[in-house]
Scaffold this motif. Structure first.
Motif, short mmCIF file in Angstrom:
data_model
loop_
_atom_site.label_atom_id
_atom_site.label_comp_id
_atom_site.label_asym_id
_atom_site.label_seq_id
_atom_site.Cartn_x
_atom_site.Cartn_y
_atom_site.Cartn_z
N MET A 219 0.80 -1.38 -0.09
CA MET A 219 0.26 0.11 -0.07
C MET A 219 0.88 1.33 0.18
SD MET A 219 -3.17 -1.69 0.05
CE MET A 219 -3.83 -0.30 0.19
N ARG A 220 0.75 2.16 -1.08
CA ARG A 220 1.73 3.25 -1.27
C ARG A 220 0.79 4.45 -1.32
NH1 ARG A 220 6.78 1.55 -5.38
NH2 ARG A 220 6.91 -0.63 -4.42
N PHE A 221 0.73 5.20 -0.20
CA PHE A 221 0.03 6.44 -0.06
C PHE A 221 1.14 7.46 -0.44
CE2 PHE A 221 -2.57 3.35 2.36
CZ PHE A 221 -3.80 3.41 1.55
N ASP A 222 0.44 8.59 -0.32
CA ASP A 222 1.33 10.08 -0.62
C ASP A 222 2.26 9.67 -1.69
OD1 ASP A 222 0.56 11.79 1.27
OD2 ASP A 222 1.71 10.65 2.84
N THR A 223 1.82 9.04 -2.77
CA THR A 223 2.49 8.63 -4.11
C THR A 223 1.85 9.28 -5.26
OG1 THR A 223 3.16 6.80 -3.08
CG2 THR A 223 3.54 6.86 -5.19
N THR A 224 2.53 10.20 -5.99
CA THR A 224 1.84 10.80 -7.11
C THR A 224 2.21 10.11 -8.32
OG1 THR A 224 1.60 13.09 -5.88
CG2 THR A 224 1.54 13.03 -8.38
N VAL A 225 1.44 9.98 -9.30
CA VAL A 225 1.75 9.17 -10.57
C VAL A 225 2.29 10.47 -11.49
CG1 VAL A 225 0.79 8.08 -12.66
CG2 VAL A 225 0.07 7.31 -10.15
N HIS A 226 3.41 10.26 -12.12
CA HIS A 226 3.98 11.10 -12.99
C HIS A 226 3.79 10.60 -14.44
CE1 HIS A 226 6.70 13.24 -9.85
NE2 HIS A 226 5.61 13.34 -9.94
N GLY A 227 3.82 9.21 -14.64
CA GLY A 227 3.43 9.06 -16.10
C GLY A 227 3.75 7.48 -16.24
N PHE A 228 3.86 6.77 -17.18
CA PHE A 228 3.92 5.43 -17.70
C PHE A 228 4.97 5.26 -18.80
CE2 PHE A 228 -0.40 6.23 -16.60
CZ PHE A 228 -0.69 5.46 -15.66
N ASP A 229 5.68 3.94 -18.55
CA ASP A 229 6.70 3.75 -19.52
C ASP A 229 6.07 2.60 -20.23
OD1 ASP A 229 8.91 5.47 -18.61
OD2 ASP A 229 9.50 3.92 -17.13
N VAL A 230 5.89 2.85 -21.74
CA VAL A 230 5.28 1.78 -22.34
C VAL A 230 6.44 1.29 -23.51
CG1 VAL A 230 3.04 1.52 -24.10
CG2 VAL A 230 3.04 3.20 -22.26
N GLN A 231 6.35 -0.07 -23.63
CA GLN A 231 7.23 -0.79 -24.52
C GLN A 231 6.24 -1.71 -25.45
OE1 GLN A 231 10.56 -2.10 -22.54
NE2 GLN A 231 11.19 -0.04 -21.36
N GLY A 232 6.39 -2.07 -26.51
CA GLY A 232 5.75 -2.98 -27.21
C GLY A 232 4.33 -3.10 -27.12
N GLY A 233 3.52 -2.07 -27.02
CA GLY A 233 2.22 -2.09 -26.65
C GLY A 233 1.51 -2.30 -25.21
N SER A 234 2.69 -2.47 -24.47
CA SER A 234 2.25 -2.78 -22.91
C SER A 234 2.99 -1.86 -21.95
CB SER A 234 2.78 -4.24 -22.56
OG SER A 234 1.90 -5.12 -23.35
N ILE A 235 2.45 -1.60 -20.78
CA ILE A 235 3.01 -0.80 -19.74
C ILE A 235 4.17 -1.71 -19.15
CG2 ILE A 235 2.61 0.55 -17.83
CD1 ILE A 235 -0.32 0.98 -18.43
#
Length: 406
Positions: A219-235
């Motif tokens: 469980m990770r609180f106080d954690t802001t999402v900055h983005g995603f690394d996508v490779q070959g059609g998958s995260i």
């Protein structure tokens, strides 16, 4: 199999619970400091498994001029230079017809029935202490015309296999809920659903989070999402303020933030925040003056739910974008509604004001599952609007089924 779920509101935590029970390793990420930091924290507390009329209904056209022009209207609309707001608004108006409303009602009833089974099984298995009760619900209507229209909705839901509901006149309403006695002359009657229940959603979320963590969830609180690394059609990984997180699958259950998170992946989903407000009052010393039965007043678009020795009063729909300001005039309006409906209830100085953003689609139907054009290991769990608490566990079960058969 490792699943990362973005969002620790009721939809995200219900999904995490169901997936963990099925054997998945789960990580939950949320920018809040604790569970239910968003729309789940102060919602209306009602589990509306049986009465699910969508907001987008043909009757909205008759009410819209009044809703948009009255000073104390429960609807507030602020036009913004925001294409997402325009698209959502146009989609909502297009959905305000009988055919779409009936189709949405059928879909919501089916999902709500699944959710009731899953939710009650979870409660029985876990024995959570979250002020869950089944007091029934009264939906109040001011005129005979409005009550007759509601009766048509009840008949429609009955044909669709919905729960038992009754049309009551004002005198019958007052007998079912004596605290409404002085308000009875101002209503034509109500729809009464004996099987409807209530729960403290914040406490439920806190206890689910504790269970998940005790059973191995990260469980990770106080954690802001900055983005995603996508490779070959998958995260490949989730980028956060505290580091990179890798998983096999990723679920967006981040409420009104889900549209922004989806845009980071090149997706446009029809989810927009509908801002609501609530107050919570201590009724321990005046239990007789507060309702035991849940009440929805359609005149004021306000719900009243007894949770333990407190009364939750919630309502309003503001289409104002990302404005999270808690406006005191809206809190005052909820207090005034409480005085009018339950005049014998003395309001304390501490009414625990709250505001939150409900993630809604134009039709009222949530989005669960993969999205065309998105990464193959991305799953959406969003757009539940005011029915997030009601539909969370049914949506979680459906997502599990989709993942298992993918």
């Amino acid at each position: 199999m490792h699943v990362c779920i973005v969002g620790a509101g009721i939809t995200g935590l219900a999904t995490a619970y169901v997936l963990q029970q099925a054997g998945y390793r789960v990580t939950v990420v949320d920018r809040g400091a604790a569970p239910a930091a968003g729309a789940s924290g102060g919602n209306g507390a009602q589990l509306s498994f049986a009465y699910v009329q969508p907001l987008a209904d043909s009757g909205i056209w008759k009410m819209l001029p009044k809703l948009l022009t009255e000073k104390d209207s429960p609807l507030r609309f602020r036009l913004k230079a925001d294409p997402a707001q325009w698209r959502w608004g146009l989609g909502f108006l297009q959905a305000c017809n009988s055919a779409t409303s009936q189709a949405s009602t059928q879909s919501l009833l089916s999902l709500a029935a699944e959710s009731r089974v899953a939710f009650e099984q979870m409660l029985q298995q876990e024995s959570l202490d979250c002020d869950h009760k089944t007091p029934g619900k009264l939906v109040l209507y001011p005129t005979q015309e409005a009550l007759d229209t509601a009766a048509q909705q009840v008949a429609l839901q009955a044909r669709m296999g919905g729960a038992t509901q009754h049309i009551m006149n004002a005198a019958q309403v007052a007998r079912i809920e004596p605290a409404l006695g002085s308000y009875a002359p101002r209503m034509a009657g109500a729809v009464y659903t004996p099987s409807e229940s209530v729960v403290d959603c914040r406490v439920l979320c806190e206890q689910l989070a504790t269970l998940l963590q005790q059973r191995g969830a990260d469980m990770r609180f106080d954690t802001t999402v900055h983005g995603f690394d996508v490779q070959g059609g998958s995260i490949h990984a989730l980028r956060t303020a505290t580091g990179v997180l890798q998983a096999d699958h990723f679920v967006l259950a981040s409420g009104w933030d889900s549209a922004q998170h989806a845009r980071q992946l090149g997706l446009r989903i029809p989810v927009y925040p509908l801002k609501g407000y609530s107050i919570t009052m201590d009724t321990a010393q005046q239990a007789h003056a507060a309702p035991l039965v849940s009440v929805t007043d359609t005149t004021r678009k306000v719900v009243f739910a007894r949770i333990g020795e407190r009364l939750r009063v919630a309502g309003m729909v503001e289409i104002v974008g990302a404005d999270t300001t808690l406006h005191t005039d809206r809190i005052a309006s909820l207090q005034q509604s409480t005085r009018e409906v339950f005049p014998q209830l003395n309001q304390t100085a501490d009414v625990q004001p709250w505001t939150g953003m409900r993630p809604a689609t134009p039709t009222g139907l949530p989005i669960t599952g993969r999205q065309r054009g998105g990464p193959g290991n991305l799953w959406l769990q969003t757009g539940h609007g005011a029915l997030g608490l009601t539909l969370a566990f049914g949506s979680a079960q459906r997502l599990l089924q989709q993942m298992q058969t993918a």
